[in-house]
Design a protein around this motif. Structure first.
Motif, PDB file in Angstrom:
ATOM      1  N   ILE A   9     -36.832 -13.136 -46.957  1.00 48.39           N
ATOM      2  CA  ILE A   9     -35.516 -12.578 -46.637  1.00 48.39           C
ATOM      3  C   ILE A   9     -34.513 -13.186 -47.610  1.00 48.39           C
ATOM      4  CG2 ILE A   9     -33.720 -12.278 -44.894  1.00 48.39           C
ATOM      5  CD1 ILE A   9     -35.926 -12.834 -42.788  1.00 48.39           C
ATOM      6  N   LEU A  10     -33.872 -12.348 -48.404  1.00 51.27           N
ATOM      7  CA  LEU A  10     -32.858 -12.825 -49.341  1.00 51.27           C
ATOM      8  C   LEU A  10     -31.543 -13.097 -48.613  1.00 51.27           C
ATOM      9  CD1 LEU A  10     -33.557 -10.363 -52.309  1.00 51.27           C
ATOM     10  CD2 LEU A  10     -34.281 -12.757 -52.108  1.00 51.27           C
ATOM     11  N   GLY A  11     -30.675 -13.829 -49.275  1.00 52.45           N
ATOM     12  CA  GLY A  11     -29.408 -14.217 -48.656  1.00 52.45           C
ATOM     13  C   GLY A  11     -28.472 -13.063 -48.362  1.00 52.45           C
ATOM     14  N   ASP A  12     -28.719 -11.895 -48.968  1.00 47.79           N
ATOM     15  CA  ASP A  12     -27.898 -10.719 -48.657  1.00 47.79           C
ATOM     16  C   ASP A  12     -28.686  -9.685 -47.871  1.00 47.79           C
ATOM     17  OD1 ASP A  12     -29.579  -9.874 -50.680  1.00 47.79           O
ATOM     18  OD2 ASP A  12     -28.033  -8.766 -51.780  1.00 47.79           O
ATOM     19  N   GLN A  13     -29.685 -10.162 -47.099  1.00 47.00           N
ATOM     20  CA  GLN A  13     -30.501  -9.261 -46.274  1.00 47.00           C
ATOM     21  C   GLN A  13     -30.556  -9.754 -44.828  1.00 47.00           C
ATOM     22  OE1 GLN A  13     -34.221  -9.232 -48.464  1.00 47.00           O
ATOM     23  NE2 GLN A  13     -33.507  -7.652 -49.882  1.00 47.00           N
ATOM     24  N   LEU A  14     -29.389 -10.102 -44.299  1.00 42.41           N
ATOM     25  CA  LEU A  14     -29.326 -10.742 -42.983  1.00 42.41           C
ATOM     26  C   LEU A  14     -29.090  -9.707 -41.885  1.00 42.41           C
ATOM     27  CD1 LEU A  14     -27.182 -13.845 -44.041  1.00 42.41           C
ATOM     28  CD2 LEU A  14     -29.652 -13.469 -44.280  1.00 42.41           C
ATOM     29  N   ASN A  15     -29.989  -8.761 -41.804  1.00 38.16           N
ATOM     30  CA  ASN A  15     -29.850  -7.618 -40.907  1.00 38.16           C
ATOM     31  C   ASN A  15     -30.780  -7.777 -39.700  1.00 38.16           C
ATOM     32  OD1 ASN A  15     -29.685  -5.126 -39.657  1.00 38.16           O
ATOM     33  ND2 ASN A  15     -30.663  -3.991 -41.327  1.00 38.16           N
ATOM     34  N   THR A  16     -30.245  -8.241 -38.597  1.00 40.35           N
ATOM     35  CA  THR A  16     -31.072  -8.438 -37.397  1.00 40.35           C
ATOM     36  C   THR A  16     -31.577  -7.124 -36.821  1.00 40.35           C
ATOM     37  OG1 THR A  16     -29.114  -8.414 -35.970  1.00 40.35           O
ATOM     38  CG2 THR A  16     -29.889 -10.574 -36.733  1.00 40.35           C
ATOM     39  N   GLN A  17     -30.976  -6.002 -37.234  1.00 42.97           N
ATOM     40  CA  GLN A  17     -31.385  -4.694 -36.721  1.00 42.97           C
ATOM     41  C   GLN A  17     -32.536  -4.091 -37.505  1.00 42.97           C
ATOM     42  OE1 GLN A  17     -29.436  -3.878 -33.820  1.00 42.97           O
ATOM     43  NE2 GLN A  17     -29.015  -6.001 -34.403  1.00 42.97           N
ATOM     44  N   HIS A  18     -32.988  -4.761 -38.543  1.00 41.15           N
ATOM     45  CA  HIS A  18     -34.068  -4.235 -39.373  1.00 41.15           C
ATOM     46  C   HIS A  18     -35.348  -4.083 -38.558  1.00 41.15           C
ATOM     47  CE1 HIS A  18     -36.965  -3.938 -42.708  1.00 41.15           C
ATOM     48  NE2 HIS A  18     -35.934  -3.594 -43.464  1.00 41.15           N
ATOM     49  N   SER A  19     -36.122  -3.062 -38.901  1.00 44.27           N
ATOM     50  CA  SER A  19     -37.344  -2.788 -38.139  1.00 44.27           C
ATOM     51  C   SER A  19     -38.349  -3.933 -38.192  1.00 44.27           C
ATOM     52  CB  SER A  19     -37.995  -1.497 -38.655  1.00 44.27           C
ATOM     53  OG  SER A  19     -38.297  -1.598 -40.041  1.00 44.27           O
ATOM     54  N   TRP A  20     -38.279  -4.756 -39.212  1.00 43.44           N
ATOM     55  CA  TRP A  20     -39.148  -5.929 -39.285  1.00 43.44           C
ATOM     56  C   TRP A  20     -39.080  -6.787 -38.017  1.00 43.44           C
ATOM     57  CZ3 TRP A  20     -38.730  -8.836 -44.647  1.00 43.44           C
ATOM     58  CH2 TRP A  20     -39.575  -8.209 -45.577  1.00 43.44           C
ATOM     59  N   PHE A  21     -37.897  -6.872 -37.458  1.00 40.51           N
ATOM     60  CA  PHE A  21     -37.665  -7.871 -36.403  1.00 40.51           C
ATOM     61  C   PHE A  21     -37.749  -7.304 -34.990  1.00 40.51           C
ATOM     62  CE2 PHE A  21     -34.787  -8.970 -40.055  1.00 40.51           C
ATOM     63  CZ  PHE A  21     -35.675  -9.857 -40.644  1.00 40.51           C
ATOM     64  N   GLN A  22     -38.191  -6.067 -34.871  1.00 41.78           N
ATOM     65  CA  GLN A  22     -38.178  -5.438 -33.555  1.00 41.78           C
ATOM     66  C   GLN A  22     -39.329  -5.879 -32.667  1.00 41.78           C
ATOM     67  OE1 GLN A  22     -35.238  -4.005 -32.937  1.00 41.78           O
ATOM     68  NE2 GLN A  22     -34.985  -4.761 -35.041  1.00 41.78           N
ATOM     69  N   ARG A  23     -40.312  -6.531 -33.267  1.00 43.41           N
ATOM     70  CA  ARG A  23     -41.365  -7.139 -32.442  1.00 43.41           C
ATOM     71  C   ARG A  23     -41.800  -8.454 -33.069  1.00 43.41           C
ATOM     72  NH1 ARG A  23     -46.861  -6.594 -33.571  1.00 43.41           N
ATOM     73  NH2 ARG A  23     -47.358  -5.496 -35.532  1.00 43.41           N
ATOM     74  N   VAL A  24     -42.261  -9.366 -32.242  1.00 39.08           N
ATOM     75  CA  VAL A  24     -42.729 -10.671 -32.708  1.00 39.08           C
ATOM     76  C   VAL A  24     -44.215 -10.572 -33.013  1.00 39.08           C
ATOM     77  CG1 VAL A  24     -43.085 -13.088 -32.059  1.00 39.08           C
ATOM     78  CG2 VAL A  24     -40.961 -11.913 -31.418  1.00 39.08           C
ATOM     79  N   ASP A  25     -44.583 -11.053 -34.186  1.00 41.82           N
ATOM     80  CA  ASP A  25     -45.988 -11.025 -34.608  1.00 41.82           C
ATOM     81  C   ASP A  25     -46.377 -12.445 -35.012  1.00 41.82           C
ATOM     82  OD1 ASP A  25     -48.444 -10.740 -35.916  1.00 41.82           O
ATOM     83  OD2 ASP A  25     -47.905  -8.791 -36.774  1.00 41.82           O
ATOM     84  N   ALA A  26     -47.375 -12.999 -34.345  1.00 39.55           N
ATOM     85  CA  ALA A  26     -47.795 -14.376 -34.601  1.00 39.55           C
ATOM     86  C   ALA A  26     -48.338 -14.571 -36.006  1.00 39.55           C
ATOM     87  CB  ALA A  26     -48.845 -14.803 -33.572  1.00 39.55           C
ATOM     88  N   GLU A  27     -48.750 -13.476 -36.653  1.00 36.96           N
ATOM     89  CA  GLU A  27     -49.312 -13.579 -37.999  1.00 36.96           C
ATOM     90  C   GLU A  27     -48.245 -13.444 -39.095  1.00 36.96           C
ATOM     91  OE1 GLU A  27     -52.433 -14.388 -38.801  1.00 36.96           O
ATOM     92  OE2 GLU A  27     -52.747 -14.673 -36.645  1.00 36.96           O
ATOM     93  N   VAL A  28     -47.019 -13.220 -38.686  1.00 32.73           N
ATOM     94  CA  VAL A  28     -45.946 -13.014 -39.664  1.00 32.73           C
ATOM     95  C   VAL A  28     -44.976 -14.192 -39.624  1.00 32.73           C
ATOM     96  CG1 VAL A  28     -43.979 -11.572 -40.316  1.00 32.73           C
ATOM     97  CG2 VAL A  28     -46.102 -10.507 -39.521  1.00 32.73           C
ATOM     98  N   THR A  29     -44.702 -14.742 -40.804  1.00 29.08           N
ATOM     99  CA  THR A  29     -43.704 -15.803 -40.953  1.00 29.08           C
ATOM    100  C   THR A  29     -42.622 -15.313 -41.906  1.00 29.08           C
ATOM    101  OG1 THR A  29     -45.361 -17.543 -40.628  1.00 29.08           O
ATOM    102  CG2 THR A  29     -43.293 -18.185 -41.687  1.00 29.08           C
ATOM    103  N   TYR A  30     -41.376 -15.554 -41.534  1.00 30.12           N
ATOM    104  CA  TYR A  30     -40.235 -15.168 -42.370  1.00 30.12           C
ATOM    105  C   TYR A  30     -39.739 -16.384 -43.144  1.00 30.12           C
ATOM    106  CZ  TYR A  30     -40.393 -10.895 -39.716  1.00 30.12           C
ATOM    107  OH  TYR A  30     -40.821  -9.717 -39.157  1.00 30.12           O
ATOM    108  N   ALA A  31     -39.334 -16.164 -44.399  1.00 36.20           N
ATOM    109  CA  ALA A  31     -38.942 -17.269 -45.273  1.00 36.20           C
ATOM    110  C   ALA A  31     -37.565 -17.021 -45.874  1.00 36.20           C
ATOM    111  CB  ALA A  31     -39.971 -17.436 -46.386  1.00 36.20           C
ATOM    112  N   LEU A  32     -36.699 -18.014 -45.751  1.00 32.61           N
ATOM    113  CA  LEU A  32     -35.373 -17.988 -46.369  1.00 32.61           C
ATOM    114  C   LEU A  32     -35.206 -19.279 -47.162  1.00 32.61           C
ATOM    115  CD1 LEU A  32     -34.979 -16.822 -43.184  1.00 32.61           C
ATOM    116  CD2 LEU A  32     -32.724 -16.292 -44.142  1.00 32.61           C
ATOM    117  N   TYR A  33     -34.665 -19.169 -48.386  1.00 30.67           N
ATOM    118  CA  TYR A  33     -34.576 -20.317 -49.269  1.00 30.67           C
ATOM    119  C   TYR A  33     -33.184 -20.465 -49.880  1.00 30.67           C
ATOM    120  CZ  TYR A  33     -39.660 -19.528 -49.218  1.00 30.67           C
ATOM    121  OH  TYR A  33     -40.964 -19.320 -48.836  1.00 30.67           O
TER     122      TYR A  33
END
Length: 516
Positions: A9-33
């Motif tokens: 997730i880039l610093g200008d992609q802070l969209n909590t409504q994005h479809s990525w985040f609509q369900r929790v997946d134990a195999e998916v990790t999100y990274a911000l730097y």
């Protein structure tokens, strides 16, 4: 078997409504730097860097609270690991987590787009991309609309967007409500002296830890941050509150006075949403919907020119500028059609000039990392254009100093609209003026060291001689432009002695620009 996935997730992609985040997946990790490369690719305003890092940290905490797995690396941590770029961090964590897939949302900056496209050179797994789900348009829409055209008319694009998305349209989907597309002529009011300004909501954030971290790591910044406090909306909830505040209190006067300037208040009737929108805390669709719904509910209080002017800024200019960016990059970043070569005056970094308009606009920018669009276009940008500053210099200053400046929206406005470096692709004429415009649209000329009525002499406003000098030296470019015919006729009515005196004053101004 499940395959671990690492999603950037880039610093200008802070969209909590994005479809990525609509369900929790134990195999998916999100990274911000937080990275050295992003903090230093240009010399940013200190408030800009603080705003990005604080918004990113808040976003990461929101994801964690929703149950998502998150890697967040501060600038201290990434530098300690000698991971100076986004991709260096991402590849390090992909290896550490044994990720089989790396996912990222398509960046809005060309340089990051190229950087992420090179991931496959060092990653043997699957690379997936997704849309940011933010804009009304796709990257290529503007290029498709104007295929084969030498000029990209924003009005053409704007009307197409209104029709396509059924915004402020009659039931037939072809006719604009009220029968008129554009109320630009009613968006140029100068401020009455007795007009009261509603105080805008503020969102104070303590940035001391970020400021100290930047100092600790030797990140060079520009500008100031009073009491180490940021006052911008940095979360989705705050962005929604800022939108509600704007619609309730400032939208009723926005359109009429959107081009006005004053020393009395920085924000005037503007929305305070540009940073929040550009980092995708809030979507343009919901911002426009809120404004249009307020107009429909309160038509006596909010006239059509107020809301149409606001819609045009977002649905028109914002989307159009992004489309121009993707149609013309990377070549757009090297355009210099007028062959301007001068340096920006040194006081662009201090605000210490005797010209009230520039002193105020630059001082405000240094204090707040903010100036509204006419301050940027017709004060700082206008002066740089008339002075003949190299577009590279102008780009670097604008990209660094403003909190909402991300290259896709900055460079198309400065190099295209403001500096006319693109050969006229964006604007049918240069956006330039003498002091007469500044005096009409602001209170800047009152009490200024220079005299806005005078063209020659020690007290003559530099804008005046520079304006005529600009027209004179670029006559081959603009002499046949129908929108500039009146000004060239005016110039031609001056006698030879008057012309020589004006051009002599302009030469002195250019030679002594650092001491104006």
């Amino acid at each position: 078997m499940p395959h671990p996935t690492l999603r950037l997730i880039l610093g200008d992609q802070l969209n909590t409504q994005h479809s990525w985040f609509q369900r929790v997946d134990a195999e998916v990790t999100y990274a911000l730097y937080e990275t050295w490369s992003e903090a230093t690719y240009t010399r940013h305003h200190v408030q800009k860097v603080c705003a990005f890092f604080l918004a990113m940290r808040a976003f990461a905490e929101q994801l964690r609270a929703a149950g998502h797995q998150v890697i967040y690396r501060t600038l201290d941590e990434s530098r300690e690991l000698q991971l100076e770029s986004i991709t260096a961090n991402l590849l390090h964590d992909a290896e550490a987590s044994k990720a089989k897939t790396i996912g990222y949302q398509l960046p809005d900056e060309y340089r990051l787009d190229q950087e992420l496209k090179r991931l496959s050179e060092n990653f043997g797994g699957v690379i997936e991309t997704a849309d940011t789900e933010h804009f009304f348009t796709a990257r290529e829409d503007v290029a498709k609309l104007f295929k084969g055209k030498k000029t990209y008319l924003m009005e053409t694009f704007y009307r197409e967007m209104r029709r396509r998305h059924n915004i402020m349209m009659e039931a037939d989907g072809k006719t604009p409500q009220t029968g008129q597309w554009n109320y630009d002529q009613e968006n140029r009011g100068s401020l009455p002296k007795d007009l009261e300004f509603p105080q805008a909501a503020t969102f104070p954030h303590d940035a001391q830890d970020i400021v100290e971290m930047l100092d600790r790591n030797g990140v060079e910044t520009i500008g100031r941050i009073a009491d180490n406090t940021l006052n911008y909306p940095l979360t989705r909830d705050e962005a929604q509150a800022a939108l509600a505040d704007f619609v309730a209190h400032r939208l009723p006067h926005f359109g009429t006075y959107q081009d006005a300037m004053t020393t009395r208040l920085p924000l005037l009737f503007h929305a305070n949403l540009s940073f929040a929108m550009n980092v995708k805390l809030i979507r343009p669709q919901e911002v426009i919907a809120a404004a249009v719904q307020a107009w429909e509910k309160r038509p006596q209080e909010i006239t059509v020119n107020q809301v149409e002017g606001f819609v045009r800024q977002i649905l028109g200019w914002r989307e159009y500028m992004r489309g121009v960016y993707w149609a013309k990059m990377p070549g757009f970043a090297a355009t210099n059609d007028l062959n301007h070569q001068a340096k920006l005056p040194t006081w662009f970094w201090t605000g210490e000039t005797k010209m009230n308009c520039l002193s105020h606009a630059i001082g405000q920018s240094l204090d707040l990392a903010y100036a509204h669009h006419i301050q940027r276009l017709m004060i700082t940008g206008n002066f740089a254009l008339l002075l003949g500053v190299h577009p590279d210099e102008v780009d670097a200053w604008y990209l660094g100093i403003y909190i909402d400046a991300i290259e896709w929206v900055e460079i198309t406005n400065t190099r295209g609209m403001s500096q006319r470096a693109d050969g006229g692709l964006v604007a049918t004429k240069p956006y330039c003026s003498s002091a007469n415009y500044v005096n009409k649209m602001s209170d800047y000329c009152q009490g200024c060291h220079y005299k806005h009525q005078e063209k020659t002499g020690e007290k003559a406003c530099p804008f005046n001689s520079l304006y005529w000098d600009f027209l004179d030296r670029h006559r081959a470019k603009f002499g046949d432009n129908f929108r500039m015919a009146f000004m060239y006729k005016t110039w031609d009515r001056y006698d030879g002695e008057t012309k020589a005196a004006i051009l002599e004053r302009a030469a002195w101004v250019k030679e002594n620009a650092n001491s104006l």
